[in-house]
Structure formats: structure tokens, C-alpha cells
Design a protein around this motif. Structure first.
Motif, PDB file in Angstrom:
ATOM      1  N   THR A  34       0.825  -1.207   0.000  1.00 37.60           N
ATOM      2  CA  THR A  34       0.000   0.000   0.000  1.00 37.60           C
ATOM      3  C   THR A  34       0.860   1.258   0.000  1.00 37.60           C
ATOM      4  O   THR A  34       1.890   1.304   0.658  1.00 37.60           O
ATOM      5  CB  THR A  34      -0.907   0.007   1.245  1.00 37.60           C
ATOM      6  OG1 THR A  34      -1.570  -1.254   1.338  1.00 37.60           O
ATOM      7  CG2 THR A  34      -1.947   1.103   1.161  1.00 37.60           C
ATOM      8  N   LYS A  77     -11.659   2.614   4.957  1.00 34.45           N
ATOM      9  CA  LYS A  77     -10.880   2.586   6.196  1.00 34.45           C
ATOM     10  C   LYS A  77     -10.298   1.181   6.287  1.00 34.45           C
ATOM     11  O   LYS A  77     -11.022   0.202   6.137  1.00 34.45           O
ATOM     12  CB  LYS A  77     -11.746   2.889   7.422  1.00 34.45           C
ATOM     13  CG  LYS A  77     -12.027   4.349   7.613  1.00 34.45           C
ATOM     14  CD  LYS A  77     -12.480   4.675   9.045  1.00 34.45           C
ATOM     15  CE  LYS A  77     -13.829   4.051   9.351  1.00 34.45           C
ATOM     16  NZ  LYS A  77     -14.320   4.500  10.685  1.00 34.45           N
ATOM     17  N   ARG A  78      -8.980   1.086   6.521  1.00 37.64           N
ATOM     18  CA  ARG A  78      -8.306  -0.192   6.359  1.00 37.64           C
ATOM     19  C   ARG A  78      -7.277  -0.416   7.467  1.00 37.64           C
ATOM     20  O   ARG A  78      -6.610   0.528   7.905  1.00 37.64           O
ATOM     21  CB  ARG A  78      -7.610  -0.177   4.996  1.00 37.64           C
ATOM     22  CG  ARG A  78      -7.102  -1.507   4.479  1.00 37.64           C
ATOM     23  CD  ARG A  78      -6.514  -1.312   3.080  1.00 37.64           C
ATOM     24  NE  ARG A  78      -7.510  -0.823   2.121  1.00 37.64           N
ATOM     25  CZ  ARG A  78      -7.201  -0.251   0.968  1.00 37.64           C
ATOM     26  NH1 ARG A  78      -5.934  -0.085   0.617  1.00 37.64           N
ATOM     27  NH2 ARG A  78      -8.149   0.163   0.143  1.00 37.64           N
ATOM     28  N   ARG A  90      -6.309   2.982   9.139  1.00 41.28           N
ATOM     29  CA  ARG A  90      -6.025   4.219   8.409  1.00 41.28           C
ATOM     30  C   ARG A  90      -7.165   4.551   7.435  1.00 41.28           C
ATOM     31  O   ARG A  90      -7.820   3.662   6.894  1.00 41.28           O
ATOM     32  CB  ARG A  90      -4.727   4.083   7.602  1.00 41.28           C
ATOM     33  CG  ARG A  90      -3.478   3.837   8.427  1.00 41.28           C
ATOM     34  CD  ARG A  90      -2.267   3.737   7.505  1.00 41.28           C
ATOM     35  NE  ARG A  90      -1.063   3.340   8.218  1.00 41.28           N
ATOM     36  CZ  ARG A  90       0.091   3.060   7.611  1.00 41.28           C
ATOM     37  NH1 ARG A  90       0.176   3.143   6.277  1.00 41.28           N
ATOM     38  NH2 ARG A  90       1.142   2.697   8.308  1.00 41.28           N
ATOM     39  N   VAL A  92      -8.294   5.795   3.765  1.00 38.53           N
ATOM     40  CA  VAL A  92      -7.735   5.593   2.429  1.00 38.53           C
ATOM     41  C   VAL A  92      -8.376   6.606   1.474  1.00 38.53           C
ATOM     42  O   VAL A  92      -9.600   6.751   1.440  1.00 38.53           O
ATOM     43  CB  VAL A  92      -8.008   4.162   1.914  1.00 38.53           C
ATOM     44  CG1 VAL A  92      -7.337   3.953   0.549  1.00 38.53           C
ATOM     45  CG2 VAL A  92      -7.502   3.131   2.917  1.00 38.53           C
ATOM     46  N   THR A 109      -2.992   5.488   1.841  1.00 43.99           N
ATOM     47  CA  THR A 109      -3.448   5.572   3.224  1.00 43.99           C
ATOM     48  C   THR A 109      -2.845   6.808   3.869  1.00 43.99           C
ATOM     49  O   THR A 109      -1.762   7.273   3.466  1.00 43.99           O
ATOM     50  CB  THR A 109      -3.050   4.323   4.030  1.00 43.99           C
ATOM     51  OG1 THR A 109      -1.609   4.265   4.125  1.00 43.99           O
ATOM     52  CG2 THR A 109      -3.571   3.056   3.375  1.00 43.99           C
TER      53      THR A 109
END
Length: 460
Positions: A34, A77-78, A90, A92, A109
Motif C-alpha cells: 500500500t 478505512k483499512r 487508516r 484511504v 493511506t
């Protein structure tokens, strides 16, 4: 097919026109899935019925004075796992990356990357099908210089002028002192190293003063970080009291430092606050030596000088005869001593919890050299990252609070009876714990000062 792919080096400069970021240096890392962008003050909001997020960014590395206000559509949101193993949720965003003649949409992110080497990391998802990476090259598509960055960002908002912070210590070349100075400057503050022995004071009921070499007055500082060596505790604390009289905020108070240096008094304080310690004895008469040894469970036992520090003045006595000899030798020198039970099951290991403003911000396990009984990285011991238990964290926080210390190194030992507190250090070193954990502990100390001024401002 590679002819349509752009070649990146391991570091490149990108722009993000939709975010209003004209240029930013990024680490190109195909090992990371990411992409990540440095962001602070992250706040989600609704815009025309859609989810958006606004955030601030300091686009120039090691510069917290230049600030851009950005906003972007929120796509997810990841949970992201960092390279150090830390898991963080976090936000995104999706935006357009622009470099040279190429541009394409990417997801990033948002996270605080103050402690990292780059304000941005470009991961493989953003490069898939478009990029080849030559790890031996950098800035394949152009480089921004310091002067060009100044010109590019000359109209950007400048963060509010920082605080005037003094580091009250003895050695400007010591790792801990250098790191605190660097951390303060990175966060936009005016840092001053103040050698304790070159400070002197004027005691006056209406106009107290502190002077520095050459007669310079130090009355206009906002905050002080005392880093006082045990050998100059008396004078260092006297100076800290004088700063307190001048209404200068001191990260650790003179009273807290003074009582932390008195091992007997500090142990009594800790016990009064319900903090468990190894069984400890204290006496002044050699006639009491035999009963003193029995009091702590007999040999082997530890004998400590009250004024000792960093493992100096600490002796293990394996037998009763050895214990009597050590105790009587110290007493013949009129030295104040503590006698303490030896925790064999600790196996030469202890835990250092670094507490700042009521939180354990980092912890390490220290292991003694073979043949040594007490871990000490100053004397060649090793340090490794460790996750303290909730009980160990509770003890560390409780101990720092009992000693009224905003910054403390709390040493804990694991025993068959559970975790026991060894001692609390009011000027803990940073080198071992920053090196083992890769955390910006110095920056956390500066943040504690910032928090104090923000709270006081809000109250006013």
C-alpha cells in the motif's frame, strides 16, 4: 511488454495536483503493498452527501513549519500493518499522481510519518502495470533542490512560531541530548542547550533571574527539559527551581527529580502508592548486619549505594560472609546503602518502560552480560524490543505518577511473585530504547511540552 512502462529509481519526486501538493519526495518500495502519505489532523466530513477527509501535511522532510491543508474523497478505512509489525486503522483516499509526462489515479493511506525517512511511500499496488523500478538509481525524472522547494512553497501557510525550549544538561554531544535538540527543531521550536555549570542565578523577591555564560539572561524561555547527572543533582535542581520561580514550564519538576535521586525515599513513596518492590532493608549500624541479611531472605542478596546510578555501586553477595563484608565495608565509608533480595528467576534481565505524560510510549528488555547479574546497556548489556504486560504497564504508569514525573524510565523485574519495581529514573537515556524500538522518543517528549501549552491556552 516493458516499452510503455516508466522507470523509477528508489526515490522520486511526485506531485498531486488534486491535493494541492506541487512536489513531495517519496520512497519507491515494491516490497510494500500500500502507498502511504504523511498526514496530521485527519478529520472525516461530508461533502455534497459523500464521505471526504481533510488533513494537514508538512510536505518537506524535517520541516514542520510549512503546512498544506488538503482534502480528498474517502474511499475506505483499512487495517495496515507497518514494517515494524504495528497494526493501525487508516483512512484511504484516491487521488491523481503526477510525474514527468505521466499521471494516473492511485490509492493512498493517511498516517503520521514524522518518524520515517520520507513523507510518502509508493507501494506496488500504485505501480502495477505502469512502472519498472531500478533500485540502484534515484530521481530518474528530476529532483527538487532546497532552493527550489523554498520557491515552490513560499506561499504555503507557515505553522505558528514554536516555543523557546532549553535542554538543561551537561554534555551537548550525548546521544539523548542531541536527539532532544533535533526533535524540537524538527517540530519547529527554538532549541537552546544550557550547560548546567555555566548557568548562575540571581535570587530576588521581585526580579529573580537566571544568567548564562557572558551574562545572557534566560528569563524568556517557555520550557525547560532538565537532564541532570546524579553528580550535580543539587545544583541542577536548584536551577530547575529557579526556572519554576520564573514560571518556565519544566518537563520534570525539581521536587520530582530530587526525590527520584533519593533511592530510599523514592522506594518509600512507591510503597505508599501500592507499588510492589523486592524486599529491601536499610540500616545505619554495623551491629545490625546479621538481622539485616535475614530481613531480606538471606544470601544471595544485592547491596546498593543510595547514590549509585547506571549499575554503579551495586554488588551481589553470594554468601552470608560476603554480604557481611560488603555491608560493613560500605558502612565503614559512611555510605548510605540498601540491601535487597536477589531475584534469581529474573536471570539477569529487566524491563525498562519509558513513561511520558502518563503513558508507556516504549519498552525494552535489557539483558546482562554473561556473569553479570544486572542488565545494563551502558556496561555492555543488550537491549531488545518487548511488549510489556498490562500489569507491567500499570506499574510503570503508577510509579511515574507516584514520583510526580512527566518523563521517567521505570525499571521492572519479573519474579515468581509477579512484576516488581526496581527503580525510577528521572533522566532516562534514549539511545538504547530508540535504537531497539525505532521509535521517536525524543519527539514524544517535545509533544508532552506542546500538550501542556495547548491545555493551558484552552483553559485561558
Amino acid at each position: 511488454m516493458t516499452q510503455n512502462k516508466v522507470v523509477f529509481g528508489s526515490e522520486e519526486w511526485f506531485s498531486f495536483p488534486e491535493l494541492g501538493i506541487p512536489t513531495i519526495k517519496a520512497r519507491v518500495d515494491s516490497g510494500a503493498k500500500t502507498s502511504a502519505l504523511h498526514a496530521i489532523n485527519i478529520t472525516p466530513f461530508l461533502k455534497d452527501g459523500a464521505n471526504w477527509v481533510k488533513f494537514d501535511i508538512n510536505p518537506i522532510q524535517n520541516n514542520l513549519k510549512t503546512v498544506l491543508h488538503c482534502e480528498a474523497p474517502l474511499v475506505d478505512k483499512r487495517i495496515v500493518k507497518s514494517s515494524s509489525g504495528f497494526r493501525e486503522q487508516r483512512y484511504v483516499i484516491q487521488t491523481t499522481l503526477d510525474i514527468g509526462d505521466d499521471r494516473w489515479p492511485i490509492e493512498m493511506t493517511l498516517t503520521n510519518r514524522d518518524s520515517m525517512g520520507f513523507r510518502m511511500l509508493l507501494g506496488r499496488e500504485a505501480m502495477s502495470g505502469r512502472v519498472l523500478v531500478d533500485p540502484e538509481q534515484i530521481y530518474m525524472l528530476g529532483q527538487s533542490t532546497t532552493d527550489s522547494l523554498k520557491e515552490i512553497y513560499k506561499d504555503a501557510e507557515k505553522a505558528a512560531t514554536g516555543l523557546r525550549i532549553g535542554v538543561l544538561a551537561s554534555n551537548p554531544e550525548l546521544y539523548s541530548n542531541k536527539r532532544i535538540m533535533e526533535a524540537g527543531e524538527m517540530r519547529g521550536h527554538e532549541m537552546h542547550f544550557l550547560n548546567i555549570k555555566e548557568c548562575y542565578m540571581k535570587l530576588d523577591a521581585t526580579k529573580p533571574e537566571i544568567h548564562y555564560r557572558g551574562g545572557k539572561k534566560l528569563n524568556d524561555l517557555d520550557a525547560i527539559i532538565p537532564r541532570i547527572r546524579p553528580s550535580i543533582t543539587f545544583y541542577g535542581c536548584a536551577l530547575t527551581r529557579q526556572f519554576e520561580a520564573l514560571k518556565v514550564y519544566c518537563l520534570n519538576s525539581s521536587t520530582a527529580i530530587t526525590q527520584s535521586r533519593d533511592k530510599l525515599f523514592s522506594l518509600q513513596l512507591l510503597l505508599n502508592h501500592g507499588v510492589e518492590i523486592p524486599t529491601t532493608g536499610f540500616a545505619n549500624s554495623p551491629l545490625d548486619t546479621d538481622d539485616l541479611i535475614k530481613m531480606v531472605g538471606g544470601p544471595p542478596l544485592i547491596v546498593k549505594l543510595l547514590e549509585g546510578t547506571q549499575g554503579k555501586g551495586v554488588v551481589i553477595a553470594e554468601t552470608k560472609k560476603a554480604a557481611e563484608s560488603v555491608i560493613n565495608a560500605f558502612k565503614s565509608l559512611n555510605a548510605n546503602i540498601l540491601v535487597q533480595e536477589f531475584i534469581k528467576e529474573a536471570n539477569g534481565k529487566d524491563i525498562r518502560c519509558f513513561v511520558i505524560d502518563g503513558k508507556v510510549v516504549a519498552a525494552i528488555q535489557r539483558e546482562a552480560l554473561p556473569g553479570e547479574f544486572r542488565a545494563n546497556i551502558h556496561l555492555g548489556g543488550t537491549a531488545s524490543i518487548i511488549k510489556p504486560t498490562s500489569e507491567e504497564k500499570r506499574i510503570a504508569i503508577k510509579a511515574a505518577k507516584a514520583m510526580d514525573l512527566k518523563v521517567a524510565g521505570v525499571d521492572i523485574i519479573r519474579s515468581s511473585k509477579g512484576p516488581l519495581l526496581l527503580e525510577v529514573n528521572s533522566s532516562p537515556g534514549l539511545e538504547g530504547i530508540e535504537g531497539a524500538t525505532n521509535k521517536d522518543i525524543a519527539g514524544e517528549m517535545i509533544k508532552a511540552i506542546e500538550k501542556n501549552f495547548k491545555l493551558n491556552k484552552n483553559r485561558n
